[in-house]
Scaffold this motif. Structure first.
Motif, PDB file in Angstrom:
ATOM      1  N   LYS A   1       0.827  -1.207   0.000  1.00  0.00           N
ATOM      2  CA  LYS A   1       0.000   0.000   0.000  1.00  0.00           C
ATOM      3  C   LYS A   1       0.860   1.256   0.000  1.00  0.00           C
ATOM      4  N   LEU A   2       1.851   1.275   0.896  1.00  0.00           N
ATOM      5  CA  LEU A   2       2.740   2.428   0.975  1.00  0.00           C
ATOM      6  C   LEU A   2       3.532   2.584  -0.312  1.00  0.00           C
ATOM      7  N   GLY A   3       4.053   1.459  -0.823  1.00  0.00           N
ATOM      8  CA  GLY A   3       4.834   1.516  -2.053  1.00  0.00           C
ATOM      9  C   GLY A   3       4.017   2.000  -3.229  1.00  0.00           C
ATOM     10  N   LEU A   4       2.765   1.552  -3.318  1.00  0.00           N
ATOM     11  CA  LEU A   4       1.901   1.981  -4.413  1.00  0.00           C
ATOM     12  C   LEU A   4       1.648   3.483  -4.354  1.00  0.00           C
ATOM     13  N   ALA A   5       1.366   4.000  -3.161  1.00  0.00           N
ATOM     14  CA  ALA A   5       1.128   5.435  -3.022  1.00  0.00           C
ATOM     15  C   ALA A   5       2.350   6.237  -3.446  1.00  0.00           C
ATOM     16  N   GLN A   6       3.534   5.760  -3.089  1.00  0.00           N
ATOM     17  CA  GLN A   6       4.760   6.461  -3.457  1.00  0.00           C
ATOM     18  C   GLN A   6       5.030   6.368  -4.955  1.00  0.00           C
ATOM     19  N   ALA A   7       4.808   5.178  -5.520  1.00  0.00           N
ATOM     20  CA  ALA A   7       5.051   4.994  -6.946  1.00  0.00           C
ATOM     21  C   ALA A   7       4.102   5.841  -7.787  1.00  0.00           C
ATOM     22  N   GLU A   8       2.839   5.908  -7.376  1.00  0.00           N
ATOM     23  CA  GLU A   8       1.870   6.727  -8.118  1.00  0.00           C
ATOM     24  C   GLU A   8       2.243   8.200  -8.043  1.00  0.00           C
ATOM     25  N   LEU A   9       2.725   8.633  -6.887  1.00  0.00           N
ATOM     26  CA  LEU A   9       3.168  10.025  -6.752  1.00  0.00           C
ATOM     27  C   LEU A   9       4.337  10.315  -7.684  1.00  0.00           C
ATOM     28  N   LEU A  10       5.333   9.452  -7.680  1.00  0.00           N
ATOM     29  CA  LEU A  10       6.501   9.666  -8.532  1.00  0.00           C
ATOM     30  C   LEU A  10       6.131   9.629 -10.014  1.00  0.00           C
ATOM     31  N   ARG A  11       5.189   8.775 -10.365  1.00  0.00           N
ATOM     32  CA  ARG A  11       4.754   8.730 -11.770  1.00  0.00           C
ATOM     33  C   ARG A  11       4.065  10.037 -12.161  1.00  0.00           C
ATOM     34  N   ARG A  12       3.285  10.594 -11.245  1.00  0.00           N
ATOM     35  CA  ARG A  12       2.570  11.835 -11.571  1.00  0.00           C
ATOM     36  C   ARG A  12       3.530  13.000 -11.802  1.00  0.00           C
ATOM     37  N   VAL A  13       4.616  13.080 -11.005  1.00  0.00           N
ATOM     38  CA  VAL A  13       5.503  14.242 -11.119  1.00  0.00           C
ATOM     39  C   VAL A  13       6.605  14.048 -12.149  1.00  0.00           C
TER      40      VAL A  13
ATOM     41  N   ASP B   1       6.785  13.795 -15.315  1.00  0.00           N
ATOM     42  CA  ASP B   1       6.754  14.584 -16.550  1.00  0.00           C
ATOM     43  C   ASP B   1       6.444  16.057 -16.305  1.00  0.00           C
ATOM     44  N   MET B   2       6.451  16.489 -15.066  1.00  0.00           N
ATOM     45  CA  MET B   2       6.128  17.883 -14.763  1.00  0.00           C
ATOM     46  C   MET B   2       7.321  18.800 -14.988  1.00  0.00           C
ATOM     47  N   ASP B   3       7.032  20.035 -15.333  1.00  0.00           N
ATOM     48  CA  ASP B   3       8.020  21.107 -15.347  1.00  0.00           C
ATOM     49  C   ASP B   3       7.851  21.863 -14.023  1.00  0.00           C
ATOM     50  N   PRO B   4       8.710  21.599 -13.043  1.00  0.00           N
ATOM     51  CA  PRO B   4       8.493  22.171 -11.707  1.00  0.00           C
ATOM     52  C   PRO B   4       8.317  23.685 -11.700  1.00  0.00           C
ATOM     53  N   GLN B   5       9.144  24.381 -12.448  1.00  0.00           N
ATOM     54  CA  GLN B   5       9.056  25.838 -12.450  1.00  0.00           C
ATOM     55  C   GLN B   5       7.708  26.314 -12.998  1.00  0.00           C
ATOM     56  N   LYS B   6       7.275  25.688 -14.072  1.00  0.00           N
ATOM     57  CA  LYS B   6       5.993  26.068 -14.679  1.00  0.00           C
ATOM     58  C   LYS B   6       4.831  25.748 -13.747  1.00  0.00           C
ATOM     59  N   VAL B   7       4.876  24.558 -13.110  1.00  0.00           N
ATOM     60  CA  VAL B   7       3.804  24.157 -12.203  1.00  0.00           C
ATOM     61  C   VAL B   7       3.697  25.128 -11.038  1.00  0.00           C
ATOM     62  N   ARG B   8       4.820  25.487 -10.444  1.00  0.00           N
ATOM     63  CA  ARG B   8       4.794  26.368  -9.279  1.00  0.00           C
ATOM     64  C   ARG B   8       4.337  27.778  -9.658  1.00  0.00           C
ATOM     65  N   GLN B   9       4.728  28.246 -10.836  1.00  0.00           N
ATOM     66  CA  GLN B   9       4.306  29.570 -11.275  1.00  0.00           C
ATOM     67  C   GLN B   9       2.801  29.602 -11.523  1.00  0.00           C
ATOM     68  N   THR B  10       2.310  28.541 -12.160  1.00  0.00           N
ATOM     69  CA  THR B  10       0.869  28.462 -12.419  1.00  0.00           C
ATOM     70  C   THR B  10       0.082  28.433 -11.115  1.00  0.00           C
ATOM     71  N   ALA B  11       0.570  27.668 -10.141  1.00  0.00           N
ATOM     72  CA  ALA B  11      -0.111  27.586  -8.846  1.00  0.00           C
ATOM     73  C   ALA B  11      -0.091  28.923  -8.121  1.00  0.00           C
ATOM     74  N   ALA B  12       1.037  29.640  -8.217  1.00  0.00           N
ATOM     75  CA  ALA B  12       1.138  30.937  -7.557  1.00  0.00           C
ATOM     76  C   ALA B  12       0.213  31.964  -8.189  1.00  0.00           C
ATOM     77  N   ASP B  13       0.061  31.891  -9.511  1.00  0.00           N
ATOM     78  CA  ASP B  13      -0.782  32.851 -10.222  1.00  0.00           C
ATOM     79  C   ASP B  13      -2.270  32.540 -10.120  1.00  0.00           C
TER      80      ASP B  13
ATOM     81  N   ALA C   1       1.238  20.540  -4.978  1.00  0.00           N
ATOM     82  CA  ALA C   1       1.329  19.776  -3.729  1.00  0.00           C
ATOM     83  C   ALA C   1       2.120  18.491  -3.947  1.00  0.00           C
ATOM     84  N   ASP C   2       1.914  17.835  -5.084  1.00  0.00           N
ATOM     85  CA  ASP C   2       2.707  16.644  -5.396  1.00  0.00           C
ATOM     86  C   ASP C   2       4.199  16.981  -5.414  1.00  0.00           C
ATOM     87  N   LEU C   3       4.541  18.088  -6.057  1.00  0.00           N
ATOM     88  CA  LEU C   3       5.947  18.497  -6.105  1.00  0.00           C
ATOM     89  C   LEU C   3       6.466  18.842  -4.708  1.00  0.00           C
TER      90      LEU C   3
END
Length: 323
Positions: free
Chosen positions: A224-236, A238-250, A262-264
């Motif tokens: 269960k713990l491993g699945l939650a961690q793996a799904e989180l890592l899969r979600r992030v 392909d993200m562009d951290p800078q773009k994601v954080r800027q979009t969230a701030a705006d 929040a995932d990041l």
């Protein structure tokens, strides 16, 4: 039968301020009386699931609800969805170990109770907390949704009525219980494969490996713990951290932007920031958007683990903005 809305919003409607204060006072009186008598004795695990009828409803449900939330499972022998839901609720009652009691009501033998609760179809699940009835859901539902609803129920019991559950005599049960069955199979190889997939950056492979374990052993904590961690890592991944954080701030009210940020935050080790961001987004949103944020927050709780004090603090904060 498809599950209906599993929201706990009914708490607000049924627990008006005056009624809540009266119920809380009664619960406190009951606990004080128990304390004067030397404290409540530990109950056996078998007492966590009980059959209830009209004659014993006041004693077994209303009075007990001053100590611990009582979940009511309205069922019937002929009801096929009931045969799926009832065993799941019984298993969760044992797993939650005294945080709630499950009371099973056979509607064929207790028509008056069915009418009093206004039940139109079964299975139907209610709760009684400090003498107040709360609708939970109707119809069979996925385990994860049921767990989320139970977690919210327990939180309401603690926050509004001071109900912290009952003590279960697990040692006494261990002396008389039969040996636990051996798990369905060795999972070391599958779990090791999942870890290797994570190390190699194959997040999809890791997710599948953990799911393979859980399909055979749904209670496997490591999977269960491993699945939650793996799904989180899969979600992030392909993200562009800078773009994601800027979009969230705006866009503070943009649900998807805040969820991604929040995932990041969590992957970066900023646990409180991740939890706080989503709790605030729950406060700012409503309807399906609010539910989507709440569900993601519960998934992030799984990544960190239920015993972490940061999870406990975030659960309390979530309860405050929800109720």
């Amino acid at each position: 039968m498809q599950p209906r809305n599993m929201s706990m919003s009914g708490v607000v409607d049924l627990a008006a301020v005056k009624a809540a204060n009266e119920a809380k006072a009664k619960a406190e009186q009951t606990r004080a009386e128990v304390a004067r008598q030397g404290g409540a004795a530990a109950v056996s695990p078998s007492s966590l699931v009980i059959d209830v009828d009209e004659a014993g409803f006041e004693r077994d449900v209303l009075q007990r609800s001053a100590e611990v939330p009582v979940v009511l499972d309205f069922w019937a022998e002929w009801c096929q969805p009931c045969k799926q839901l009832s065993p799941l609720l019984e298993r969760l009652a044992q797993e939650y170990n005294g945080r709630f009691i499950l009371a099973k009501v056979d509607v064929d033998a207790n028509q008056m109770l069915m009418q009093q609760f206004g039940i139109q179809g079964i299975p139907a699940v209610f709760a009684v907390v400090a003498g107040q009835a709360l609708p939970l859901f109707q119809g069979a539902a996925p385990e994860q949704q049921i767990r989320q609803t139970l977690d919210q129920l327990i939180q309401v019991g603690e926050e509004r009525f001071g109900l912290t559950g009952i003590t279960v005599d697990s040692e006494g049960a261990a002396e008389t219980a039969e040996p636990a069955p051996v798990p369905a199979g060795p999972y070391d190889a599958l779990l090791e494969a999942a870890v290797q997939a994570l190390d190699a950056g194959d997040f999809a492979g890791a997710v599948q490996a953990y799911r393979n374990v859980l399909s055979d052993d749904p209670g496997n904590t490591e999977a269960k713990l491993g699945l939650a961690q793996a799904e989180l890592l899969r979600r992030v991944s392909d993200m562009d951290p800078q773009k994601v954080r800027q979009t969230a701030a705006d866009n503070p009210a943009d649900v998807n932007a805040q969820i991604d940020a929040a995932d990041l935050d969590l992957v970066g080790g900023h646990v409180e920031d991740a939890f706080g961001r989503l709790v605030e987004t729950v406060r700012l949103t409503a309807g399906e958007d609010r539910d989507a944020v709440r569900v993601r927050l519960l998934k992030l709780f799984e990544v960190i683990g239920p015993d972490d004090p940061r999870v406990s603090a975030a659960r309390s904060a979530l309860a405050r903005v929800l109720f």
